[in-house]
Design a protein around this motif. Sequence first.
Motif, PDB file in Angstrom:
ATOM      1  N   LEU A  97      -7.076  -1.600  -9.864  1.00  0.00           N
ATOM      2  CA  LEU A  97      -7.019  -0.341  -9.141  1.00  0.00           C
ATOM      3  C   LEU A  97      -6.019   0.656  -9.733  1.00  0.00           C
ATOM      4  O   LEU A  97      -5.985   1.813  -9.309  1.00  0.00           O
ATOM      5  CB  LEU A  97      -6.673  -0.592  -7.673  1.00  0.00           C
ATOM      6  CG  LEU A  97      -7.755  -1.328  -6.866  1.00  0.00           C
ATOM      7  CD1 LEU A  97      -7.240  -1.707  -5.491  1.00  0.00           C
ATOM      8  CD2 LEU A  97      -9.015  -0.469  -6.746  1.00  0.00           C
ATOM      9  N   GLU A  98      -5.237   0.222 -10.707  1.00  0.00           N
ATOM     10  CA  GLU A  98      -4.270   1.128 -11.312  1.00  0.00           C
ATOM     11  C   GLU A  98      -4.990   2.289 -11.999  1.00  0.00           C
ATOM     12  O   GLU A  98      -5.853   2.094 -12.852  1.00  0.00           O
ATOM     13  CB  GLU A  98      -3.407   0.392 -12.335  1.00  0.00           C
ATOM     14  CG  GLU A  98      -2.349   1.276 -12.975  1.00  0.00           C
ATOM     15  CD  GLU A  98      -1.498   0.525 -13.986  1.00  0.00           C
ATOM     16  OE1 GLU A  98      -0.539   1.123 -14.507  1.00  0.00           O
ATOM     17  OE2 GLU A  98      -1.809  -0.654 -14.266  1.00  0.00           O
ATOM     18  N   GLY A  99      -4.647   3.489 -11.616  1.00  0.00           N
ATOM     19  CA  GLY A  99      -5.261   4.677 -12.210  1.00  0.00           C
ATOM     20  C   GLY A  99      -6.654   4.976 -11.713  1.00  0.00           C
ATOM     21  O   GLY A  99      -7.293   5.915 -12.194  1.00  0.00           O
ATOM     22  N   ALA A 100      -7.169   4.197 -10.752  1.00  0.00           N
ATOM     23  CA  ALA A 100      -8.521   4.426 -10.243  1.00  0.00           C
ATOM     24  C   ALA A 100      -8.524   5.605  -9.271  1.00  0.00           C
ATOM     25  O   ALA A 100      -7.492   5.985  -8.711  1.00  0.00           O
ATOM     26  CB  ALA A 100      -9.054   3.177  -9.555  1.00  0.00           C
ATOM     27  N   SER A 101      -9.697   6.188  -9.061  1.00  0.00           N
ATOM     28  CA  SER A 101      -9.830   7.304  -8.136  1.00  0.00           C
ATOM     29  C   SER A 101      -9.584   6.844  -6.703  1.00  0.00           C
ATOM     30  O   SER A 101      -9.633   5.644  -6.399  1.00  0.00           O
ATOM     31  CB  SER A 101     -11.227   7.922  -8.256  1.00  0.00           C
ATOM     32  OG  SER A 101     -12.218   6.936  -8.051  1.00  0.00           O
ATOM     33  N   ALA A 102      -9.312   7.792  -5.828  1.00  0.00           N
ATOM     34  CA  ALA A 102      -8.914   7.464  -4.465  1.00  0.00           C
ATOM     35  C   ALA A 102      -9.984   6.696  -3.714  1.00  0.00           C
ATOM     36  O   ALA A 102      -9.667   5.876  -2.835  1.00  0.00           O
ATOM     37  CB  ALA A 102      -8.564   8.751  -3.714  1.00  0.00           C
ATOM     38  N   GLU A 103     -11.261   6.924  -4.024  1.00  0.00           N
ATOM     39  CA  GLU A 103     -12.344   6.253  -3.300  1.00  0.00           C
ATOM     40  C   GLU A 103     -12.706   4.897  -3.883  1.00  0.00           C
ATOM     41  O   GLU A 103     -13.642   4.239  -3.417  1.00  0.00           O
ATOM     42  CB  GLU A 103     -13.591   7.130  -3.276  1.00  0.00           C
ATOM     43  CG  GLU A 103     -14.235   7.379  -4.633  1.00  0.00           C
ATOM     44  CD  GLU A 103     -13.636   8.549  -5.390  1.00  0.00           C
ATOM     45  OE1 GLU A 103     -14.234   8.969  -6.398  1.00  0.00           O
ATOM     46  OE2 GLU A 103     -12.564   9.048  -4.987  1.00  0.00           O
ATOM     47  N   VAL A 153      -2.811 -10.095  -5.433  1.00  0.00           N
ATOM     48  CA  VAL A 153      -2.072  -8.840  -5.521  1.00  0.00           C
ATOM     49  C   VAL A 153      -2.027  -8.354  -6.964  1.00  0.00           C
ATOM     50  O   VAL A 153      -2.256  -7.173  -7.258  1.00  0.00           O
ATOM     51  CB  VAL A 153      -0.652  -8.994  -4.948  1.00  0.00           C
ATOM     52  CG1 VAL A 153       0.200  -7.775  -5.275  1.00  0.00           C
ATOM     53  CG2 VAL A 153      -0.700  -9.225  -3.445  1.00  0.00           C
ATOM     54  N   LYS A 154      -1.753  -9.254  -7.907  1.00  0.00           N
ATOM     55  CA  LYS A 154      -1.697  -8.877  -9.317  1.00  0.00           C
ATOM     56  C   LYS A 154      -3.075  -8.431  -9.821  1.00  0.00           C
ATOM     57  O   LYS A 154      -3.189  -7.440 -10.554  1.00  0.00           O
ATOM     58  CB  LYS A 154      -1.190 -10.042 -10.156  1.00  0.00           C
ATOM     59  CG  LYS A 154       0.274 -10.386  -9.923  1.00  0.00           C
ATOM     60  CD  LYS A 154       0.691 -11.553 -10.808  1.00  0.00           C
ATOM     61  CE  LYS A 154       2.150 -11.923 -10.579  1.00  0.00           C
ATOM     62  NZ  LYS A 154       2.564 -13.078 -11.414  1.00  0.00           N
ATOM     63  N   ALA A 155      -4.130  -9.160  -9.444  1.00  0.00           N
ATOM     64  CA  ALA A 155      -5.478  -8.821  -9.908  1.00  0.00           C
ATOM     65  C   ALA A 155      -5.908  -7.448  -9.396  1.00  0.00           C
ATOM     66  O   ALA A 155      -6.427  -6.619 -10.152  1.00  0.00           O
ATOM     67  CB  ALA A 155      -6.465  -9.891  -9.460  1.00  0.00           C
ATOM     68  N   LEU A 156      -5.675  -7.189  -8.120  1.00  0.00           N
ATOM     69  CA  LEU A 156      -6.044  -5.890  -7.561  1.00  0.00           C
ATOM     70  C   LEU A 156      -5.213  -4.769  -8.176  1.00  0.00           C
ATOM     71  O   LEU A 156      -5.721  -3.662  -8.413  1.00  0.00           O
ATOM     72  CB  LEU A 156      -5.864  -5.907  -6.044  1.00  0.00           C
ATOM     73  CG  LEU A 156      -6.836  -6.803  -5.260  1.00  0.00           C
ATOM     74  CD1 LEU A 156      -6.467  -6.840  -3.778  1.00  0.00           C
ATOM     75  CD2 LEU A 156      -8.281  -6.337  -5.431  1.00  0.00           C
TER      76      LEU A 156
END
Length: 597
Positions: free
Chosen positions: A307-313, A300-303
């Motif tokens: 993914l923080e600030g990443a685009s929706a896709e 959970v922490k790694a993802l």
Amino acid sequence: SRSALRTNSTSFVVGLSTGWIPATVHEGYDPDGGKSDVLVVLHGHFADAYHPDPEPVKNMFWRVQRRLVRPMGGGAPPPLELSLFVVRWWDYNIPQAVSRSHNVLHQGLLHDVLEASGSPHQAFGKQGTYEVYSAFVRGTADLCSLTTMPLTAMLQGQRLAALYFLWPTQRPAQERRYPGTVGAGELLHLMEHMEATGVSTCWPHPVKLYRQLAGKLWASRLGLTAPNLRVPPTVEVTKAAFEADATSAAHGALLDLQNLRQEVHGGAASPLNEYRGVAKLGFSWQGEGVQPFVGIAGLVKALGRLLEGASAEAACLVQEKIEGVKCELRMVCCRDLANGPRACAMEIVRMKLHPPRHRDKDETFQLTSCYTMSAADAAVEAFEGNTALLEAAEVQVRCLAEKWCRWFHDQDSTQPHVCRLDFLAAVGPETAEGHVDIHTVEVTECGGSMCRLPVAARTAAVLNQCLLDAKGGKHWPPGFPMPLPPLQRQEGLPMGRLGGNGGSRSRIPAARAPATVPYTSRRRMDGWKSRVSKVDTRVAATKTPMLAVSAQEVTARSTQTALTPTNAVEMTAKNAQNGQTSVVALILSAFEPFRRL
């Protein structure tokens, strides 16, 4: 006057950078005279990526080698074998840039691909049978503007190819932090648009294949083929699933990995709270998008970090960790069409590992460094002096690399003309005594590090791909497909560490290394409002002094360009009063003044 196509943005420059252009000789001209160059007025609109003017500059004085000047109406120009559309970062003069073989900000990379051994310039420059249109972009928005322009209509070659020297990302913050980085979705859309209009992508790859490789999607989509290609159990977690329920997404990913391990790979299950793995973000570079984890909470922490600030896709791969890793063995592969459609030149490289950098997450996890090892050093550092174990590992790597080549050839997607296969050599708890296990962890696209190997083979493979007619309707030009230069590193050359300037100097003789020339002044000539630039004749193909700022010497080669109807200029007769003669002059990749479209 020459008409000009306007871009939707004034921030970037796009135009002809190598090819023939109408001009007027502006001084006494004797084709058989002793002087090597002649002053001409280049006709058209010119712009500089560094100094965008409100309006392009009309016409420009330039000194051109006499052998690169032809009278207008002197016969039909030779047909163009190849038209290239090059998309690259606008800031081409970065003296501190390192990692020449794979850094899109290093002008030496562009020189190697376009100008050096095995390049289009070497193959067609003397005959003048190729052209290059280039776009210097400053950000993602410029890629969107390019899709609205009639680019393909301006390419006059028998074969059309595009080269994209940019880093795509799924995290917009990276675009602000790292020059040369653009939105992945927008770049892929531009590639799709150009391919749909008949312009094949030859750097890095056609969009279908590039999306799989750079997006790291391939590892989770191999199905029952994964064990044969020695790919660890891998699943995909999308940003949408993670945001909906982070814990549930992580728990489900580990359950799927357990099932793959048991049902496909024939392994035993392990407790979920002890499960060791690696999360990888697609369209990330040089290990910055890799996070180890232990258990559901660790995943959970790694993802969350990735993914923080990443685009929706955006999506991440979640992969089982390989235990007991000793080193990484890489196989650099270049398609060798001169020896057959399935032939591939390969060379193995041995890489050192970094010390553990993620002790708070997994104290045993190590990323691969940029340092290579000789076979003797690898045997000592990775296998405690056991040369036989290293040799056994390399035999497995070669066999596995051949499997990958056969697998690519059998797929619907295009076979990579250049790729790098990265394998981990491990002696883990389940490894038999006296054996070593090999696992595939990455398939790196064309444009990845060459790991100190010579780049000429890659350049030739890219040119062959540009000229390859997949539909079989065109014959190869004479001398093609080009045989590949040796891929092996020549012994005895001074080698700097990978990632530094020494690595680039080791491949280019000092007398031919690209130079950086400052631009400091403007001047008028003969009462004409003109700008003239000076560039060292050895400068790389990326140097483009469009708004000229000092004196110019040019020695380069290219071709007479068939101009588009909107840009055609009729140049006739001789102006006796000014001693001017209408000609077609060659604009050269050594100086690349930019004609804005």
